[in-house]
Design a protein around this motif. Structure first.
Motif, PDB file in Angstrom:
ATOM      1  N   TYR A 244      31.002  31.492  32.327  1.00 18.65           N
ATOM      2  CA  TYR A 244      31.334  32.910  32.200  1.00 18.65           C
ATOM      3  C   TYR A 244      31.098  33.643  33.518  1.00 18.65           C
ATOM      4  N   VAL A 245      30.036  33.279  34.222  1.00 17.22           N
ATOM      5  CA  VAL A 245      29.767  33.876  35.533  1.00 17.22           C
ATOM      6  C   VAL A 245      30.853  33.453  36.517  1.00 17.22           C
ATOM      7  N   ALA A 246      31.193  32.172  36.510  1.00 12.44           N
ATOM      8  CA  ALA A 246      32.208  31.668  37.436  1.00 12.44           C
ATOM      9  C   ALA A 246      33.572  32.282  37.168  1.00 12.44           C
ATOM     10  N   TRP A 247      33.856  32.580  35.896  1.00  9.18           N
ATOM     11  CA  TRP A 247      35.179  33.124  35.546  1.00  9.18           C
ATOM     12  C   TRP A 247      35.438  34.461  36.238  1.00  9.18           C
ATOM     13  N   ASP A 248      34.408  35.221  36.488  1.00  5.07           N
ATOM     14  CA  ASP A 248      34.594  36.515  37.147  1.00  5.07           C
ATOM     15  C   ASP A 248      35.282  36.337  38.489  1.00  5.07           C
ATOM     16  N   GLU A 249      34.884  35.324  39.252  1.00  7.30           N
ATOM     17  CA  GLU A 249      35.495  35.080  40.557  1.00  7.30           C
ATOM     18  C   GLU A 249      36.851  34.389  40.420  1.00  7.30           C
ATOM     19  N   ILE A 250      36.947  33.429  39.509  1.00  7.30           N
ATOM     20  CA  ILE A 250      38.207  32.710  39.305  1.00  7.30           C
ATOM     21  C   ILE A 250      39.329  33.666  38.940  1.00  7.30           C
ATOM     22  N   SER A 251      39.028  34.620  38.077  1.00  2.00           N
ATOM     23  CA  SER A 251      40.077  35.472  37.510  1.00  2.00           C
ATOM     24  C   SER A 251      40.436  36.672  38.378  1.00  2.00           C
ATOM     25  N   ARG A 252      39.676  36.937  39.440  1.00  2.00           N
ATOM     26  CA  ARG A 252      39.958  38.109  40.264  1.00  2.00           C
ATOM     27  C   ARG A 252      41.262  37.965  41.052  1.00  2.00           C
ATOM     28  N   ASP A 253      41.573  36.757  41.455  1.00  2.00           N
ATOM     29  CA  ASP A 253      42.729  36.518  42.329  1.00  2.00           C
ATOM     30  C   ASP A 253      43.818  35.788  41.543  1.00  2.00           C
ATOM     31  N   ARG A 254      45.058  36.256  41.638  1.00  2.00           N
ATOM     32  CA  ARG A 254      46.145  35.658  40.873  1.00  2.00           C
ATOM     33  C   ARG A 254      46.349  34.187  41.212  1.00  2.00           C
ATOM     34  N   ASP A 255      46.360  33.862  42.476  1.00  2.00           N
ATOM     35  CA  ASP A 255      46.604  32.476  42.872  1.00  2.00           C
ATOM     36  C   ASP A 255      45.478  31.557  42.421  1.00  2.00           C
ATOM     37  N   THR A 256      44.241  32.028  42.552  1.00  2.00           N
ATOM     38  CA  THR A 256      43.099  31.229  42.107  1.00  2.00           C
ATOM     39  C   THR A 256      43.151  31.009  40.607  1.00  2.00           C
ATOM     40  N   PHE A 257      43.502  32.057  39.887  1.00  2.00           N
ATOM     41  CA  PHE A 257      43.647  31.943  38.433  1.00  2.00           C
ATOM     42  C   PHE A 257      44.729  30.930  38.067  1.00  2.00           C
ATOM     43  N   GLN A 258      45.893  31.049  38.689  1.00  2.12           N
ATOM     44  CA  GLN A 258      46.993  30.145  38.356  1.00  2.12           C
ATOM     45  C   GLN A 258      46.649  28.700  38.679  1.00  2.12           C
ATOM     46  N   ASP A 259      45.937  28.491  39.769  1.00  3.02           N
ATOM     47  CA  ASP A 259      45.510  27.147  40.125  1.00  3.02           C
ATOM     48  C   ASP A 259      44.554  26.590  39.079  1.00  3.02           C
ATOM     49  N   TRP A 260      43.632  27.434  38.606  1.00  4.44           N
ATOM     50  CA  TRP A 260      42.684  26.996  37.574  1.00  4.44           C
ATOM     51  C   TRP A 260      43.418  26.640  36.293  1.00  4.44           C
ATOM     52  N   ILE A 261      44.361  27.466  35.864  1.00  2.19           N
ATOM     53  CA  ILE A 261      45.132  27.193  34.653  1.00  2.19           C
ATOM     54  C   ILE A 261      45.910  25.889  34.802  1.00  2.19           C
ATOM     55  N   GLU A 262      46.496  25.690  35.956  1.00  2.00           N
ATOM     56  CA  GLU A 262      47.276  24.464  36.181  1.00  2.00           C
ATOM     57  C   GLU A 262      46.388  23.226  36.084  1.00  2.00           C
ATOM     58  N   ARG A 263      45.212  23.281  36.698  1.00  2.00           N
ATOM     59  CA  ARG A 263      44.339  22.100  36.755  1.00  2.00           C
ATOM     60  C   ARG A 263      43.585  21.863  35.457  1.00  2.00           C
ATOM     61  N   HIS A 264      43.096  22.952  34.818  1.00  2.00           N
ATOM     62  CA  HIS A 264      42.178  22.794  33.689  1.00  2.00           C
ATOM     63  C   HIS A 264      42.821  23.022  32.330  1.00  2.00           C
ATOM     64  N   VAL A 265      44.030  23.551  32.289  1.00  2.00           N
ATOM     65  CA  VAL A 265      44.698  23.776  31.009  1.00  2.00           C
ATOM     66  C   VAL A 265      46.014  23.004  30.959  1.00  2.00           C
ATOM     67  N   GLN A 266      46.930  23.319  31.856  1.00  2.00           N
ATOM     68  CA  GLN A 266      48.244  22.683  31.808  1.00  2.00           C
ATOM     69  C   GLN A 266      48.174  21.170  31.968  1.00  2.00           C
ATOM     70  N   ASN A 267      47.310  20.697  32.836  1.00  2.00           N
ATOM     71  CA  ASN A 267      47.224  19.268  33.096  1.00  2.00           C
ATOM     72  C   ASN A 267      46.106  18.576  32.316  1.00  2.00           C
ATOM     73  N   ALA A 268      45.433  19.347  31.446  1.00  2.00           N
ATOM     74  CA  ALA A 268      44.304  18.779  30.730  1.00  2.00           C
ATOM     75  C   ALA A 268      44.739  18.004  29.497  1.00  2.00           C
ATOM     76  N   GLY A 269      45.915  18.349  28.929  1.00  2.00           N
ATOM     77  CA  GLY A 269      46.376  17.687  27.724  1.00  2.00           C
ATOM     78  C   GLY A 269      45.674  18.221  26.504  1.00  2.00           C
ATOM     79  N   ALA A 270      46.260  17.977  25.343  1.00  2.00           N
ATOM     80  CA  ALA A 270      45.711  18.465  24.079  1.00  2.00           C
ATOM     81  C   ALA A 270      44.676  17.492  23.534  1.00  2.00           C
ATOM     82  N   THR A 271      43.708  18.064  22.821  1.00  2.00           N
ATOM     83  CA  THR A 271      42.727  17.248  22.114  1.00  2.00           C
ATOM     84  C   THR A 271      43.223  17.032  20.691  1.00  2.00           C
ATOM     85  N   ALA A 272      43.373  15.841  20.252  1.00  2.00           N
ATOM     86  CA  ALA A 272      43.890  15.549  18.898  1.00  2.00           C
ATOM     87  C   ALA A 272      42.756  15.397  17.915  1.00  2.00           C
TER      88      ALA A 272
END
Length: 272
Positions: A244-272
């Motif tokens: 939660y502390v780290a998210w404050d910095e991750i989410s401040r910048d659009r590019d940093t946010f998009q990179d995080w989403i790409e690495r940790h959500v889009q490429n993470a795959g679904a949990t079945a």
């Protein structure tokens, strides 16, 4: 009876573009994994509903899933603002975001009305606030018995409610405990529902303070261990405060946010 499905299949079937979607959970049991699957499946034009939109809604808004937010209070708990939420409101990035703001009591009573099959809820609330000036569906109503002026708000009936819980049995009955919020009411008010759980068991054993959602009231259940992270599931995991502390910095910048989403959500795959 609720059916047991993989998470990706549950989201694909139950969450549709343009839906009103409630992802509920208070402090713990927040359905992060399901929210990430909604992002992966690129749902669009959603009306997101939540009593306390926090990091998962920041992620959904920043990923372009939402066009409207119905809420009471929003922020990164214990840290500060939701920067993707703020950017959408102030700068329409990535898309414009409409707001409908209520009090906690108003939102809870709206779910109760929806779960009860009533058209609206009546409460003592909103008096002395500016919310009725900015939210069109907050109305004054006179009690027919005492003449007292009260407040009426329309029922909430989401197209789909998503919650996380500790356990379900193989018949789809769901059990949760610890700090529970409006999950029960939000599920009962919804047209469809998806519950992610830490564990599937043969039989639910009683737990003090438990809430049990019967399988007949739930559309689908998905086995998703760790599905509440970075929030916690009482008895199964602890809150990841550092995230939660780290998210404050991750989410401040659009590019940093998009990179995080790409690495940790889009490429993470679904949990079945």
């Amino acid at each position: 009876m609720a059916k047991l499905v993989p998470l990706a299949d549950g989201v694909a079937e139950l969450v549709r573009d343009g839906d009103t979607v409630a992802l509920e959970g208070f402090t713990h049991l927040i359905p992060f994994a399901a929210g990430h699957e909604i992002i992966r499946q690129e749902r669009r034009d959603l009306t997101l509903v939540r009593m306390t939109p926090d990091v998962i809604y920041d992620q959904l808004i920043g990923a372009g899933c939402a066009r409207r937010l119905v809420f009471s209070w929003g922020g990164n708990p214990g840290v500060g603002s939701l920067h993707r939420f703020r950017d959408a409101v102030q700068n329409s990035w990535p898309v414009p975001l409409e707001l409908e703001e209520h009090s906690h009591a108003g939102m809870a009573n709206r779910y109760v009305a929806g779960a009860s099959g009533l058209p609206f809820a009546v409460l003592r609330g909103y008096t002395g606030t500016d919310l009725p000036r900015h939210t069109g569906n907050i109305r004054s109503i006179d009690c027919p018995f005492t003449g007292e002026t009260l407040t009426a708000v329309p029922a909430l009936n989401p197209d789909v409610t998503v919650v996380h819980a500790q356990r379900a049995d193989r018949a789809g009955n769901v059990q949760m405990w610890g700090i529970t919020g409006v999950q029960k009411e939000a599920v009962l008010a919804a047209r469809r529902s998806l519950v992610t759980v830490e564990e599937i068991v043969d039989e639910l054993t009683p737990v003090p303070g438990q809430v049990v959602l019967p399988g007949w009231a739930i559309t689908a259940v998905a086995h998703v261990p760790g599905g509440a992270h970075p929030s916690y599931a009482h008895g199964y995991s602890v809150r990841d405060n550092a995230f939660y502390v780290a998210w404050d910095e991750i989410s401040r910048d659009r590019d940093t946010f998009q990179d995080w989403i790409e690495r940790h959500v889009q490429n993470a795959g679904a949990t079945a």
